[in-house]
Design a protein around this motif. Structure first.
Motif, short mmCIF file in Angstrom:
data_model
loop_
_atom_site.label_atom_id
_atom_site.label_comp_id
_atom_site.label_asym_id
_atom_site.label_seq_id
_atom_site.Cartn_x
_atom_site.Cartn_y
_atom_site.Cartn_z
N LYS A 129 -7.34 7.44 -11.14
CA LYS A 129 -6.85 6.96 -9.85
C LYS A 129 -6.93 8.04 -8.78
O LYS A 129 -7.40 7.81 -7.66
CB LYS A 129 -5.42 6.45 -10.01
CG LYS A 129 -4.73 6.07 -8.71
CD LYS A 129 -3.65 7.07 -8.41
CE LYS A 129 -2.93 6.72 -7.11
NZ LYS A 129 -1.90 7.74 -6.78
N THR A 133 -9.51 7.71 -5.59
CA THR A 133 -9.04 7.54 -4.21
C THR A 133 -9.51 8.69 -3.32
O THR A 133 -9.79 8.47 -2.14
CB THR A 133 -7.50 7.43 -4.17
OG1 THR A 133 -6.91 8.51 -4.91
CG2 THR A 133 -7.04 6.12 -4.76
N CYS A 191 -9.82 -2.85 -5.54
CA CYS A 191 -8.78 -2.03 -6.17
C CYS A 191 -7.61 -2.85 -6.70
O CYS A 191 -6.89 -3.50 -5.93
CB CYS A 191 -8.27 -0.98 -5.19
SG CYS A 191 -7.02 0.11 -5.90
N LEU A 193 -4.84 -1.76 -7.73
CA LEU A 193 -3.56 -1.22 -7.29
C LEU A 193 -3.12 -1.84 -5.96
O LEU A 193 -1.94 -1.83 -5.63
CB LEU A 193 -3.64 0.30 -7.14
CG LEU A 193 -3.72 1.10 -8.43
CD1 LEU A 193 -4.03 2.56 -8.13
CD2 LEU A 193 -2.45 0.97 -9.24
N CYS A 202 -7.66 1.18 -13.02
CA CYS A 202 -7.84 2.59 -13.39
C CYS A 202 -7.93 2.76 -14.91
O CYS A 202 -8.75 3.54 -15.40
CB CYS A 202 -6.68 3.43 -12.85
SG CYS A 202 -6.51 3.41 -11.05
#
Length: 279
Positions: A129, A133, A191, A193, A202
């Protein structure tokens, strides 16, 4: 994360005066006060810890060797951050930037080789992760990336951030808006998340990252970085719903010890030369 330009302005200005006079302790104290904010910016701009270390060292050397140019028109932190901003904009490409990532190819890469079963070790998923990012940010050009970071990650007011970047406030606002739109569109499409119905997770990227040599479970890159308040930052990851919170969910990284040691050695050498010149 607090604004990089906040702090005890009077105390820092006093340190600058002492450092100008060759006080080695004042130089070290000034560096300690500035280094972590600069490292956090450098890491997010380069997406590579070693390149961030080099950039931090370069910026702090510039700060210390340019103390005579500090006029007190802004706080010491604002003045130092202006040097850092210019440096990260002008510096040669980092190893991640040299990959010339864009959102289209980055998205395709994320979907390539997703494991059917998630990785059970949450530390490895956290490593993926953080690396993902940071790399995602390099899909933005430097000016957009910097505008997004200064406003949405470091919480600087638009007027102050625009001044640091040397552009008009309306130009700066346009940069922030463009960066937000691009990141939001990407994360909401890929994504997990940010959006529950997106494909990438992830913990399903760990095996692929390891196969590509981007992750070594025995020598982690991002999780091993020194941090402050790690537990609070990790908790903030839960329930993310937009790209801003995703980018802010990194913990407050601290300047690595080896950089601090190198800088102490460099500035001790500068102090010795200063003393010899005064003798």
């Amino acid at each position: 994360m607090t604004s990089p330009t906040t702090g005890n302005a009077a105390a820092l200005a006093a340190l600058v005066e002492r450092a100008r006079g060759g006080d080695a302790e004042a130089v070290n104290a000034l560096v300690v006060a500035l280094q972590d904010d600069i490292y956090r910016l450098a890491l997010r701009m380069t997406a590579h810890p070693e390149d961030a270390e080099d950039a931090t060292q370069e910026v702090l050397i510039k700060v210390v060797t340019r103390l005579d140019s500090f006029r007190g028109e802004a706080s010491v932190k604002t003045w130092a951050y202006r040097i850092a901003v210019r440096h990260v904009l002008d510096r040669q490409k980092s190893r991640v930037e040299a990959l010339a990532l864009d959102f289209e190819h980055f998205g395709a890469d994320l979907l390539d080789g997703l494991a059917a079963e998630p990785e059970p070790d949450p530390i490895l998923a956290e490593e993926v992760k953080r690396g993902c990012t940071l790399a995602m940010l390099t899909c933005l050009d430097r000016e957009l990336r910097l505008a997004f970071l200064l406003t949405d990650v470091f919480d600087l007011p638009h007027a102050e951030a625009a001044d640091l970047c040397g552009v008009a406030p309306d130009v700066y606002r346009q940069r922030v808006s463009r960066a937000r739109r691009a990141l939001e569109a990407f994360t909401r499409s890929y994504c997990g998340l940010v959006a529950a119905d997106t494909p990438c997770r992830c913990d399903r990227r760990v095996a692929r990252a390891e196969a590509l040599g981007r992750l070594s479970r025995h020598n982690l890159t991002f999780v091993r970085l020194e941090t402050d308040a790690l537990s609070a930052a990790t908790a903030e990851m839960e329930g993310l719903h937009d790209s801003v919170r995703l980018m802010r969910s990194h913990p407050p990284y601290l300047t690595p010890a080896r950089v601090r040691e190198r800088l102490r050695g460099i500035f001790a050498g500068l102090a010795r030369r200063h003393d010899a010149a005064e003798a």
